[in-house]
Design a protein around this motif. Sequence first.
Motif, PDB file in Angstrom:
ATOM      1  N   LEU A   1       0.837  -1.196   0.000  1.00 14.54           N
ATOM      2  CA  LEU A   1       0.000   0.000   0.000  1.00 14.54           C
ATOM      3  C   LEU A   1       0.873   1.248   0.000  1.00 14.54           C
ATOM      4  N   GLY A   2       1.974   1.185   0.784  1.00 12.54           N
ATOM      5  CA  GLY A   2       2.880   2.326   0.857  1.00 12.54           C
ATOM      6  C   GLY A   2       3.502   2.618  -0.500  1.00 12.54           C
TER       7      GLY A   2
ATOM      8  N   ARG B   1       3.079   6.056  -2.545  1.00 15.07           N
ATOM      9  CA  ARG B   1       4.171   6.895  -3.022  1.00 15.07           C
ATOM     10  C   ARG B   1       4.102   7.076  -4.532  1.00 15.07           C
ATOM     11  N   ALA B   2       3.708   5.994  -5.212  1.00 15.68           N
ATOM     12  CA  ALA B   2       3.600   6.090  -6.672  1.00 15.68           C
ATOM     13  C   ALA B   2       2.502   7.074  -7.064  1.00 15.68           C
ATOM     14  N   SER B   3       1.369   7.026  -6.350  1.00 14.31           N
ATOM     15  CA  SER B   3       0.249   7.911  -6.703  1.00 14.31           C
ATOM     16  C   SER B   3       0.597   9.374  -6.446  1.00 14.31           C
TER      17      SER B   3
ATOM     18  N   PRO C   1      -0.784   9.857 -13.128  1.00  8.26           N
ATOM     19  CA  PRO C   1      -1.194   9.168 -14.360  1.00  8.26           C
ATOM     20  C   PRO C   1      -0.451   7.846 -14.566  1.00  8.26           C
ATOM     21  N   LEU C   2       0.854   7.853 -14.255  1.00  4.07           N
ATOM     22  CA  LEU C   2       1.637   6.631 -14.444  1.00  4.07           C
ATOM     23  C   LEU C   2       1.163   5.536 -13.486  1.00  4.07           C
ATOM     24  N   ALA C   3       0.861   5.968 -12.243  1.00  3.88           N
ATOM     25  CA  ALA C   3       0.368   4.996 -11.258  1.00  3.88           C
ATOM     26  C   ALA C   3      -0.934   4.381 -11.745  1.00  3.88           C
TER      27      ALA C   3
ATOM     28  N   ILE D   1      -3.032   1.090 -10.396  1.00 11.90           N
ATOM     29  CA  ILE D   1      -3.269   1.515  -9.013  1.00 11.90           C
ATOM     30  C   ILE D   1      -4.500   2.420  -8.995  1.00 11.90           C
ATOM     31  N   ASN D   2      -5.409   2.157  -8.051  1.00 15.15           N
ATOM     32  CA  ASN D   2      -6.598   2.988  -7.937  1.00 15.15           C
ATOM     33  C   ASN D   2      -6.239   4.264  -7.174  1.00 15.15           C
ATOM     34  N   VAL D   3      -5.854   5.294  -7.946  1.00 14.20           N
ATOM     35  CA  VAL D   3      -5.333   6.518  -7.331  1.00 14.20           C
ATOM     36  C   VAL D   3      -6.386   7.186  -6.453  1.00 14.20           C
TER      37      VAL D   3
END
Lengths: 374, 364
Positions: B204-205, B209-211, B216-218, B223-225
């Motif tokens: 989840l972490g 961090r990705a979001s 957009p990339l996440a 990944i459900n931003v």
Amino acid sequence: MVNLALLVEQTVAFIAIYYILTAALNVKAGMTGIPDFGHAMFFAVGGIVVGNLAGRLAAMLVAGQLGVSAGEAFRKVIESNTAFMAEVNKVLAHSPGASIAAILFALIVAPVLGGLLGWLASYPALRLRGDYLAIMLLASSEALRIFVMYYTPIMGATPTVGLTTPAVFDWTGHPTEWSTVFVVALALLVFVYMERFYNSPSGRLFRAVRDDEDSAEAIGKDVAKVRRDAMIIGSALAALAGVAYSFNPWLAGSSVAAQRIFDRVLWTFWPWALMILGGMSSNRGVGLATVVVGALLIGPIRIYKNDLAKALHVEAIGIDPGNFANALEYILVGALILAVLFFKPKGIIPEPPSRTIPRSRIPELIEEARREQP
Amino acid sequence: MVDLNVFTTTTIYASVLALLSLGITLIYMTTRVFNFAHPRLSLVAAYAAATFMAIYARSAHLKPNLEPAETSIGYVTVPFPASFYLVGVVAATVFGVVAALVEYYAILKPLLRRGADYLKLMIATLAYDFILMAVLFLYNTHRAVKSALSNPLRLTPTSLSMTAYDVSIVTEGGTFIAGMFIFSAALAVALAAALYLLLYRTTLGVKMRASIENPPLAEVLGINVERIYAIAWILSGATAGLAGYIMLFATSAGSLKPISATSPADEIVVSAFAGSIVGGVNSIFGSIAGGLLIGYAETYVTQLLQAITGYPEMFQYARVVSMAIVALTLLFAPSGLAGLLRSPRARRLLSRIPVPGRARGGGR
């Protein structure tokens, strides 16, 4: 029983003050895109000038009739404010000369000091972008409020009471009416000025900087100077609103206190609400929004909210009538802002296109320029 | 030189600021808006906590026991059983989360979908702040609330303080230690540790961090931003709620006044934003450090200035100190404490300190 004449006059005074204040914010936030969340501090400059400087000037002018020297009067305005200003105001009621001098003094000094503070505040405005700047200005306003409140040479020894304002309209015999006329006259002047300013070359330049800083810079415009000018003009106008408010015995009462003139809700967020409702960068929209909201909400509610609480019998469901009145104003301003953001994000009168020279006149002007340059 | 009493109250205040700054930063990193309503969420939580604790005390027939008991560490006063305090913590957290989620789902998300810019979002959070304030105005003067809070806890709803019911220890040497001092300090440390584990040791972490880094990339990676943002709002609301709970028990600490519809949120909002900005707005751990820094600086820098100038009213200017720190940060180190740590020189210095797991974990 509702006193209709009183209601109308007080509402008109409120509308006029809010128009000046919102138009001032519109120069900064609407036209130039500086998110000024510290607008109240420039308004407060006007209040301080009235309470402190104009009070001192009026006291010095009538010092002879009170049997004190001018220097002593200058000191006593702050040292024993309430008692001494009561005496000064008694004399002021019979001295139109000193009263008018105090009014003119405040009208000149407040915009100068307000502009100066705006110029200082424009330094962060040049370096920071959007939301950071908003926070910075909000925090500046709070910090300045705390400083002013506890710095006795500015606001006197009792920060909660503040300074008694000079009663500069008492000599007319109808102080409330004349101070309202004064406010309305100022508001009309500001309206005319804003109408002209909007279509002037500098007004167009302000909006060009807001829309695209890089393009404005590319065609040789000094972006930093534009932002500075906008801060100075907007802040000077806000200080003017502060003067008009503080001189008005109906709106301000007989004194100015730091807590009141730096009030974020009244002098920063209400103008923001009105500006967004009217349409950012739209002078007529702001004027219309102030009149409509002022006539329907601000005036009647602020004046009659306690009567409304009584009429609705809110105590029957356990709600305290005094607090119902307070809560009502906050709910209304909150709901109004949200409704505008959701349903009319561009405001009731969206920003009009610039009125430029008609195309047909351009050849004429070129001809003219040629003739002047042989 | 350092007065222990001043130190404990300052620590409580600094922890409150750290919690609030953390919440503000979490929202800024995900939703890109400075949430002006944030400190008000704490007040909502504080009222909820007080109300539920009062109801619990009445229904369980609890009477405050203010007699100190002698133990090996000194005289310990525990006015109520642990369940009483637990009710308060849970109520504060739940109501903080609910108030935050209402803000996100009812106001900010629809506005974001309509393409509102940062200004409109900021104004919207202000509007929500006003509405919450008005609700509290109505709530804390309501007849039913007055009677609920006065019996048996004898609280005044418009000036709410439960300091008298806090756990306290008086040591053999006569030193007084408030229970909230231990709770708030432990909470700040535990929270930092928990967040570290969440962000750097769980899937989840990684998603969070990705979001934050590249939404957009996440999203492209599945990944459900939006859900990640909702989690950030939940965390933010929970920390605001916990801050409200601490405020309730520590109303004499530092600049924390008794709780009403306006206080202490209206005063603390500047300091909380200061903590967030000094921390570097885009760093979760920076915000905790920034909040603590502002909290301690407001007390100790003012004390220092008072000692230098000899001006007795200097303590009134505490917020001017935090304002000055913000101005200096924005002018000289705009990315805050976090930015200072990420500067090449700091990196070189830090890389010499051996830390297990650095190679795998890696900071942002």
